[in-house]
Motif scaffolding. Structure first.
Motif, PDB file in Angstrom:
ATOM      1  N   SER A  39       9.366   0.411   7.107  1.00  0.00           N
ATOM      2  CA  SER A  39      10.255   1.358   6.437  1.00  0.00           C
ATOM      3  C   SER A  39       9.497   2.169   5.389  1.00  0.00           C
ATOM      4  CB  SER A  39      11.414   0.613   5.773  1.00  0.00           C
ATOM      5  OG  SER A  39      12.201  -0.053   6.737  1.00  0.00           O
ATOM      6  N   THR A  40       8.663   1.488   4.606  1.00  0.00           N
ATOM      7  CA  THR A  40       7.892   2.173   3.573  1.00  0.00           C
ATOM      8  C   THR A  40       6.995   3.246   4.169  1.00  0.00           C
ATOM      9  OG1 THR A  40       7.895   0.218   2.140  1.00  0.00           O
ATOM     10  CG2 THR A  40       6.187   1.863   1.727  1.00  0.00           C
ATOM     11  N   MET A  41       6.306   2.921   5.268  1.00  0.00           N
ATOM     12  CA  MET A  41       5.381   3.870   5.874  1.00  0.00           C
ATOM     13  C   MET A  41       6.118   5.044   6.506  1.00  0.00           C
ATOM     14  SD  MET A  41       2.399   2.840   5.107  1.00  0.00           S
ATOM     15  CE  MET A  41       1.436   3.952   6.145  1.00  0.00           C
ATOM     16  N   GLY A  97       7.647  10.018  -7.389  1.00  0.00           N
ATOM     17  CA  GLY A  97       8.886   9.402  -7.837  1.00  0.00           C
ATOM     18  C   GLY A  97       8.762   7.896  -7.976  1.00  0.00           C
ATOM     19  N   ASN A  98       7.973   7.270  -7.092  1.00  0.00           N
ATOM     20  CA  ASN A  98       7.800   5.821  -7.136  1.00  0.00           C
ATOM     21  C   ASN A  98       7.002   5.356  -8.338  1.00  0.00           C
ATOM     22  OD1 ASN A  98       9.132   5.937  -4.708  1.00  0.00           O
ATOM     23  ND2 ASN A  98       7.764   4.540  -3.650  1.00  0.00           N
ATOM     24  N   VAL A  99       6.388   6.292  -9.053  1.00  0.00           N
ATOM     25  CA  VAL A  99       5.738   5.940 -10.315  1.00  0.00           C
ATOM     26  C   VAL A  99       6.743   5.292 -11.271  1.00  0.00           C
ATOM     27  CG1 VAL A  99       4.720   6.971 -12.398  1.00  0.00           C
ATOM     28  CG2 VAL A  99       3.880   7.636 -10.150  1.00  0.00           C
ATOM     29  N   LEU A 100       8.019   5.614 -11.112  1.00  0.00           N
ATOM     30  CA  LEU A 100       9.063   5.041 -11.969  1.00  0.00           C
ATOM     31  C   LEU A 100       9.268   3.547 -11.731  1.00  0.00           C
ATOM     32  CD1 LEU A 100      11.714   7.909 -11.881  1.00  0.00           C
ATOM     33  CD2 LEU A 100      10.268   7.226 -13.816  1.00  0.00           C
ATOM     34  N   MET A 101       8.580   2.971 -10.756  1.00  0.00           N
ATOM     35  CA  MET A 101       8.636   1.514 -10.572  1.00  0.00           C
ATOM     36  C   MET A 101       8.087   0.770 -11.784  1.00  0.00           C
ATOM     37  SD  MET A 101       7.512   1.126  -6.564  1.00  0.00           S
ATOM     38  CE  MET A 101       7.608  -0.678  -6.564  1.00  0.00           C
ATOM     39  N   VAL A 102       7.404   1.477 -12.683  1.00  0.00           N
ATOM     40  CA  VAL A 102       6.899   0.825 -13.898  1.00  0.00           C
ATOM     41  C   VAL A 102       8.038   0.287 -14.752  1.00  0.00           C
ATOM     42  CG1 VAL A 102       4.780   2.209 -13.979  1.00  0.00           C
ATOM     43  CG2 VAL A 102       6.815   2.991 -15.225  1.00  0.00           C
ATOM     44  N   VAL A 103       9.243   0.827 -14.579  1.00  0.00           N
ATOM     45  CA  VAL A 103      10.387   0.315 -15.340  1.00  0.00           C
ATOM     46  C   VAL A 103      10.697  -1.123 -14.917  1.00  0.00           C
ATOM     47  CG1 VAL A 103      12.858   0.580 -15.804  1.00  0.00           C
ATOM     48  CG2 VAL A 103      11.368   2.601 -15.734  1.00  0.00           C
ATOM     49  N   ALA A 104      10.776  -1.368 -13.607  1.00  0.00           N
ATOM     50  CA  ALA A 104      11.027  -2.727 -13.107  1.00  0.00           C
ATOM     51  C   ALA A 104       9.878  -3.659 -13.478  1.00  0.00           C
ATOM     52  CB  ALA A 104      11.225  -2.699 -11.593  1.00  0.00           C
ATOM     53  N   GLN A 114       2.707  -5.862  -6.840  1.00  0.00           N
ATOM     54  CA  GLN A 114       3.751  -5.264  -6.006  1.00  0.00           C
ATOM     55  C   GLN A 114       3.825  -3.755  -6.227  1.00  0.00           C
ATOM     56  OE1 GLN A 114       6.934  -8.027  -7.361  1.00  0.00           O
ATOM     57  NE2 GLN A 114       7.393  -8.319  -5.183  1.00  0.00           N
ATOM     58  N   VAL A 115       3.669  -3.343  -7.480  1.00  0.00           N
ATOM     59  CA  VAL A 115       3.680  -1.915  -7.792  1.00  0.00           C
ATOM     60  C   VAL A 115       2.497  -1.220  -7.122  1.00  0.00           C
ATOM     61  CG1 VAL A 115       3.502  -0.195  -9.617  1.00  0.00           C
ATOM     62  CG2 VAL A 115       4.886  -2.240  -9.977  1.00  0.00           C
ATOM     63  N   LEU A 116       1.300  -1.785  -7.288  1.00  0.00           N
ATOM     64  CA  LEU A 116       0.098  -1.174  -6.723  1.00  0.00           C
ATOM     65  C   LEU A 116       0.159  -1.136  -5.200  1.00  0.00           C
ATOM     66  CD1 LEU A 116      -2.688  -2.653  -9.020  1.00  0.00           C
ATOM     67  CD2 LEU A 116      -1.812  -0.310  -8.994  1.00  0.00           C
ATOM     68  N   ARG A 117       0.681  -2.200  -4.591  1.00  0.00           N
ATOM     69  CA  ARG A 117       0.804  -2.233  -3.131  1.00  0.00           C
ATOM     70  C   ARG A 117       1.696  -1.093  -2.661  1.00  0.00           C
ATOM     71  NH1 ARG A 117       4.583  -4.038   0.504  1.00  0.00           N
ATOM     72  NH2 ARG A 117       3.802  -4.739   2.550  1.00  0.00           N
ATOM     73  N   ASN A 118       2.836  -0.927  -3.318  1.00  0.00           N
ATOM     74  CA  ASN A 118       3.749   0.141  -2.928  1.00  0.00           C
ATOM     75  C   ASN A 118       3.096   1.504  -3.114  1.00  0.00           C
ATOM     76  OD1 ASN A 118       5.959   2.248  -4.017  1.00  0.00           O
ATOM     77  ND2 ASN A 118       6.902   0.937  -2.463  1.00  0.00           N
ATOM     78  N   TRP A 119       2.456   1.707  -4.242  1.00  0.00           N
ATOM     79  CA  TRP A 119       1.834   3.006  -4.511  1.00  0.00           C
ATOM     80  C   TRP A 119       0.770   3.341  -3.475  1.00  0.00           C
ATOM     81  CZ3 TRP A 119       0.873   2.912 -10.558  1.00  0.00           C
ATOM     82  CH2 TRP A 119       2.104   3.027 -11.206  1.00  0.00           C
ATOM     83  N   LEU A 120      -0.069   2.377  -3.140  1.00  0.00           N
ATOM     84  CA  LEU A 120      -1.141   2.636  -2.184  1.00  0.00           C
ATOM     85  C   LEU A 120      -0.584   2.933  -0.791  1.00  0.00           C
ATOM     86  CD1 LEU A 120      -3.739  -0.065  -3.300  1.00  0.00           C
ATOM     87  CD2 LEU A 120      -3.911   2.413  -3.604  1.00  0.00           C
ATOM     88  N   ALA A 248     -11.971  14.432  -4.943  1.00  0.00           N
ATOM     89  CA  ALA A 248     -12.081  14.267  -6.393  1.00  0.00           C
ATOM     90  C   ALA A 248     -10.845  14.826  -7.102  1.00  0.00           C
ATOM     91  CB  ALA A 248     -13.347  14.964  -6.901  1.00  0.00           C
ATOM     92  N   HIS A 249     -10.394  15.979  -6.657  1.00  0.00           N
ATOM     93  CA  HIS A 249      -9.208  16.595  -7.261  1.00  0.00           C
ATOM     94  C   HIS A 249      -7.985  15.700  -7.084  1.00  0.00           C
ATOM     95  CE1 HIS A 249      -6.450  19.906  -8.375  1.00  0.00           C
ATOM     96  NE2 HIS A 249      -5.680  19.412  -7.425  1.00  0.00           N
ATOM     97  N   LEU A 250      -7.792  15.167  -5.888  1.00  0.00           N
ATOM     98  CA  LEU A 250      -6.619  14.325  -5.624  1.00  0.00           C
ATOM     99  C   LEU A 250      -6.632  13.067  -6.490  1.00  0.00           C
ATOM    100  CD1 LEU A 250      -6.207  14.603  -1.750  1.00  0.00           C
ATOM    101  CD2 LEU A 250      -4.667  15.498  -3.513  1.00  0.00           C
ATOM    102  N   ILE A 251      -7.798  12.464  -6.676  1.00  0.00           N
ATOM    103  CA  ILE A 251      -7.890  11.254  -7.507  1.00  0.00           C
ATOM    104  C   ILE A 251      -7.465  11.564  -8.934  1.00  0.00           C
ATOM    105  CG2 ILE A 251      -9.488   9.595  -8.539  1.00  0.00           C
ATOM    106  CD1 ILE A 251     -11.071   9.692  -5.896  1.00  0.00           C
ATOM    107  N   VAL A 252      -7.983  12.647  -9.485  1.00  0.00           N
ATOM    108  CA  VAL A 252      -7.648  13.031 -10.864  1.00  0.00           C
ATOM    109  C   VAL A 252      -6.160  13.332 -10.995  1.00  0.00           C
ATOM    110  CG1 VAL A 252      -8.006  14.783 -12.647  1.00  0.00           C
ATOM    111  CG2 VAL A 252      -9.966  13.877 -11.391  1.00  0.00           C
ATOM    112  N   VAL A 253      -5.604  14.055 -10.037  1.00  0.00           N
ATOM    113  CA  VAL A 253      -4.191  14.427 -10.097  1.00  0.00           C
ATOM    114  C   VAL A 253      -3.290  13.202  -9.933  1.00  0.00           C
ATOM    115  CG1 VAL A 253      -2.376  15.752  -8.936  1.00  0.00           C
ATOM    116  CG2 VAL A 253      -4.595  16.799  -9.396  1.00  0.00           C
ATOM    117  N   ILE A 254      -3.663  12.280  -9.067  1.00  0.00           N
ATOM    118  CA  ILE A 254      -2.884  11.042  -8.918  1.00  0.00           C
ATOM    119  C   ILE A 254      -2.822  10.285 -10.242  1.00  0.00           C
ATOM    120  CG2 ILE A 254      -2.948   8.730  -7.879  1.00  0.00           C
ATOM    121  CD1 ILE A 254      -3.980  10.146  -5.297  1.00  0.00           C
TER     122      ILE A 254
END
Length: 280
Positions: A39-41, A97-104, A114-120, A248-254
């Motif tokens: 589902s995530t993918m 939007g999933n960056v907001l998982m930091v609240v949980a 779990q947060v890092l797994r979802n983000w990646l 390089a640009h994508l890494i910085v922006v992420i």
């Protein structure tokens, strides 16, 4: 979750209060962390395609040089809103939007892993969806509209992004996801499709009009720029476009998007409404 809003207008519209929103965002984060891999993918690929669609129509509108600068920026921002409207209303997994998982996470409901797994996973899926949409656009004939000006402008957009210095890209990404996560946050307050669409429009239009950097939109713009350069399209900034600069640009922006949405929205609201410790 019961509504605790006060006032006639609030009860009629049925919006979630500010404090309720933090609890709701926490629940959303927990649910995202428990979502099956498939589902995530799939939802992540859809989100990449949705943001790509918004980016596509943005490029089309802003390629019209007969418009004034302000009109181009505002119309481009308004049309780009399509992407997040699709994500919010149709349902999809978008990294910014999933960056907001930091609240949980900050409330101890999910772990950092779990947060890092979802983000990646979501970043990978968003990239797949964005590049796929870029390939479809490349062969759709859309870039040939306006006597090829759309293709040239798409190349110029990619060249400008790859030409940004790292500090500018990082701060621009912070500003971007401050607005994107506020748009998502506001959409959670609404309970109807109209609520959610109206909540999205103004923050998203603002970030696009101001030229801020959105990592998933860049996953569409930059690969498309690489494909256009390989196809022989020439435009301003073409010399800035390369695979190395793109990565390089994508890494910085992420990283900037994480700070903008995670710290300046998610954690600040958590600290404002964090649960009081239980008393003996």
């Amino acid at each position: 979750m019961a509504d605790v809003n006060t006032g006639a207008a609030a009860s009629t519209v049925g919006l979630r209060s500010a404090a309720e929103l933090v609890d709701y965002v926490e629940t959303v984060g927990v649910n995202k962390s428990r979502q099956p891999l498939q589902s995530t993918m799939v939802l992540g690929i859809l989100a990449g395609m949705f943001i790509g669609l918004g980016s596509m129509v943005y490029t089309l509108v802003t390629s019209d040089t007969t418009l004034s600068f302000a009109a181009r920026q505002l119309l481009g921002g308004l049309t780009f809103c399509l992407g997040l409207v699709l994500v919010v209303v149709a349902g999809a997994e978008l990294f910014t939007g999933n960056v907001l998982m930091v609240v949980a996470w900050s409330r101890g409901k999910i772990t950092g892993s779990q947060v890092l797994r979802n983000w990646l996973l979501v970043l990978l899926a968003n990239l797949i969806g964005s590049v796929l949409l870029g390939v479809l656009v490349l062969y759709s004939g859309t870039l040939g509209l306006n006597k090829g000006a759309v293709a040239v402008h798409a190349l110029e957009v990619a060249g400008k992004k790859d030409g940004l210095n790292f500090l500018t890209a990082f701060v621009s990404a912070i500003m971007c996801n401050l607005l994107v996560c506020l748009a998502v946050w506001l959409s959670y307050a609404g309970r109807t499709v109209a609520d959610k669409i109206l909540a999205v429009i103004f923050p998203i239009m603002t970030f696009v009009a101001c030229g801020f950097e959105h990592s998933v939109a860049d996953m569409y713009f930059l690969p498309l720029g690489l494909m256009l350069r390989a196809s022989g399209v020439v435009g301003a900034g073409v010399g800035n476009i390369s695979l190395g600069e793109t990565v390089a640009h994508l890494i910085v922006v992420i990283l900037g998007n994480i700070v903008g949405g995670g710290l300046l929205v998610g954690l600040l609201y958590h600290w404002a409404y964090r649960p009081k410790p239980a008393t003996a």
